[in-house]
Design an enzyme around this catalytic site. Structure first.
Site, PDB file in Angstrom:
ATOM      1  N   SER A  72      88.140  -3.006  63.703  1.00 29.62           N
ATOM      2  CA  SER A  72      87.794  -4.105  62.800  1.00 29.62           C
ATOM      3  C   SER A  72      87.146  -5.214  63.616  1.00 29.62           C
ATOM      4  O   SER A  72      87.745  -5.691  64.591  1.00 29.62           O
ATOM      5  CB  SER A  72      89.064  -4.660  62.130  1.00 29.62           C
ATOM      6  N   HIS A 106      85.487  -3.541  53.848  1.00 31.36           N
ATOM      7  CA  HIS A 106      86.758  -3.888  53.202  1.00 31.36           C
ATOM      8  C   HIS A 106      86.559  -5.213  52.490  1.00 31.36           C
ATOM      9  O   HIS A 106      86.497  -6.254  53.125  1.00 31.36           O
ATOM     10  CB  HIS A 106      87.843  -3.985  54.290  1.00 31.36           C
ATOM     11  N   ASP A 118      85.529  -6.740  57.617  1.00 30.19           N
ATOM     12  CA  ASP A 118      86.478  -7.467  56.754  1.00 30.19           C
ATOM     13  C   ASP A 118      85.779  -8.626  56.070  1.00 30.19           C
ATOM     14  O   ASP A 118      85.555  -9.676  56.668  1.00 30.19           O
ATOM     15  CB  ASP A 118      87.642  -7.990  57.609  1.00 30.19           C
ATOM     16  N   ASP A 167      95.765  -0.407  57.735  1.00 27.13           N
ATOM     17  CA  ASP A 167      95.017  -1.571  58.173  1.00 27.13           C
ATOM     18  C   ASP A 167      95.920  -2.773  58.443  1.00 27.13           C
ATOM     19  O   ASP A 167      96.501  -3.334  57.530  1.00 27.13           O
ATOM     20  CB  ASP A 167      94.013  -1.932  57.062  1.00 27.13           C
ATOM     21  N   MET A 224      97.521  -1.415  53.256  1.00 24.60           N
ATOM     22  CA  MET A 224      97.613  -2.616  54.080  1.00 24.60           C
ATOM     23  C   MET A 224      98.990  -2.706  54.703  1.00 24.60           C
ATOM     24  O   MET A 224      99.999  -2.652  53.999  1.00 24.60           O
ATOM     25  CB  MET A 224      97.342  -3.856  53.226  1.00 24.60           C
ATOM     26  N   MET A 240      87.738  -8.193  50.645  1.00 24.33           N
ATOM     27  CA  MET A 240      88.903  -8.996  50.278  1.00 24.33           C
ATOM     28  C   MET A 240      88.368 -10.242  49.573  1.00 24.33           C
ATOM     29  O   MET A 240      88.267 -11.336  50.137  1.00 24.33           O
ATOM     30  CB  MET A 240      89.712  -9.386  51.530  1.00 24.33           C
ATOM     31  N   HIS A 249      84.793  -1.413  60.915  1.00 19.95           N
ATOM     32  CA  HIS A 249      85.455  -2.002  59.730  1.00 19.95           C
ATOM     33  C   HIS A 249      84.989  -3.437  59.564  1.00 19.95           C
ATOM     34  O   HIS A 249      85.161  -4.270  60.459  1.00 19.95           O
ATOM     35  CB  HIS A 249      86.970  -1.951  59.954  1.00 19.95           C
ATOM     36  N   MET A 266      85.774 -11.566  53.586  1.00 21.86           N
ATOM     37  CA  MET A 266      86.760 -12.444  52.955  1.00 21.86           C
ATOM     38  C   MET A 266      86.066 -13.649  52.327  1.00 21.86           C
ATOM     39  O   MET A 266      85.134 -14.204  52.907  1.00 21.86           O
ATOM     40  CB  MET A 266      87.773 -12.929  53.998  1.00 21.86           C
TER      41      MET A 266
HETATM   42  C1  DX5 Z   1      93.291  -8.185  57.618  1.00 22.42           C
HETATM   43  C2  DX5 Z   1      92.171  -7.183  57.836  1.00 22.42           C
HETATM   44  C3  DX5 Z   1      92.445  -6.233  58.979  1.00 22.42           C
HETATM   45  C4  DX5 Z   1      92.601  -6.932  60.329  1.00 22.42           C
HETATM   46  C5  DX5 Z   1      93.116  -5.965  61.372  1.00 22.42           C
HETATM   47  O1  DX5 Z   1      93.110  -8.798  56.356  1.00 22.42           O
HETATM   48  O2  DX5 Z   1      91.952  -6.427  56.669  1.00 22.42           O
HETATM   49  O3  DX5 Z   1      91.359  -5.305  59.050  1.00 22.42           O
HETATM   50  O4  DX5 Z   1      91.367  -7.432  60.739  1.00 22.42           O
HETATM   51  O5  DX5 Z   1      93.286  -6.697  62.560  1.00 22.42           O
HETATM   52  P1  DX5 Z   1      94.530  -6.416  63.538  1.00 22.42           P
HETATM   53  O6  DX5 Z   1      94.350  -4.984  64.017  1.00 22.42           O
HETATM   54  O7  DX5 Z   1      94.360  -7.422  64.627  1.00 22.42           O
HETATM   55  O8  DX5 Z   1      95.772  -6.582  62.733  1.00 22.42           O
HETATM   56 ZN    ZN Z   2      90.553  -4.766  56.785  1.00 22.69          ZN
END
Ligand code: DX5
Ligand code: ZN
Length: 224
Positions: free
Chosen positions: A9, A68, A36, A177, A139, A70, A34, A38
């Site tokens: 990620s 992903h 993320d 994740d 998650m 969010m 990955h 947000m």
């Molecule tokens: C959290 C993300 C994850 C996160 C994982 O909302 O969806 O993908 O970045 O990071 P680590 O491996 O540091 O927990």
């Molecule tokens: Zn994620």
């Protein structure tokens, strides 16, 4: 036999040097990257949108992307990511009014579709969707931030989803994740996961190559 995927990620990557960061983890054996995404609405954090992906591609950085989402109201951004030929688009059931329609929307662009299930969200949303999904994202932290502690109670959920997939003979990927480290990934493998989103354990390590190779070795030893 299920394939096993290491999926860094970029949330914990060095954004001042993102292209090289991605090139190095891909070189050392990462399968997908990955992203993320947000929106500071669905989760209390704001990250990046398609423009980052477009810029990486324009500069010749080649990789398969695991998006992903969010964010609230995901339908409007799905076509923009799909246009970038991303491999997976995963969304949270709470972020759309019509789960089935959003699944069809993602598939209509030829992308693989995932449904992301927060730690305390029940697996009920899989009852009428599992047969349509390429990936279930379980998650193991509450979404919004990297570097959080792994929530061990999700191991039971992983086992449950694995038994649902195997009972129906589906090929759906179980991706986990959040909070995944070298010292807990074996528990996830034993529970039946086969794709691992790993952010800080890789990007905050001193040596991406040895971290990724060590993780690959743990997977290999479990499988063979
Ligand atoms: C959290 C993300 C994850 C996160 C994982 O909302 O969806 O993908 O970045 O990071 P680590 O491996 O540091 O927990
Ligand atoms: Zn994620």
């Amino acid at each position: 036999m299920k394939n096993f995927f290491i999926v860094p990620s970029i949330l914990s990557a060095n954004f001042a040097n993102l292209g090289n960061e991605i090139n190095s983890v891909i070189k050392y054996g990462a399968d997908f990257i990955h992203f993320d995404v947000m929106d500071n609405c669905y989760v209390p954090n704001l990250t990046f949108g398609p423009v980052v992906l477009q810029s990486l591609k324009k500069n010749g950085i080649k990789f398969d992307t695991d998006v992903h989402l969010m964010m609230k109201m995901v339908d409007s951004i799905i076509p923009i990511f799909a246009k970038e030929k991303v491999k997976f688009i995963t969304f949270h059931p709470e972020s759309t009014l019509h789960i089935d329609k959003t699944i069809s929307l993602i598939k209509s662009f030829g992308c693989k579709v995932g449904l992301a299930i927060n730690p305390a969200t029940s697996l009920d949303c899989l009852r009428y969707t599992l047969d349509k999904l390429d990936l279930v994202l379980i998650m193991s932290v509450n979404p919004g931030f990297g570097k959080q502690e792994f929530l061990t109670y999700v191991l039971k959920k992983i086992e449950k989803v694995r038994s649902l997939i195997d009972k129906n003979n589906y090929n759906t990927i179980i991706e986990v994740d959040g909070g995944i480290k070298k010292n807990n990934i074996l528990d996830l493998l034993k529970a039946g996961a086969n794709s691992f989103v790993i952010g800080s354990e890789i990007f905050c390590s001193k040596n991406y190559k040895s971290t990724i190779l060590h993780i690959r070795e743990i997977i290999y030893k479990h499988v063979y």
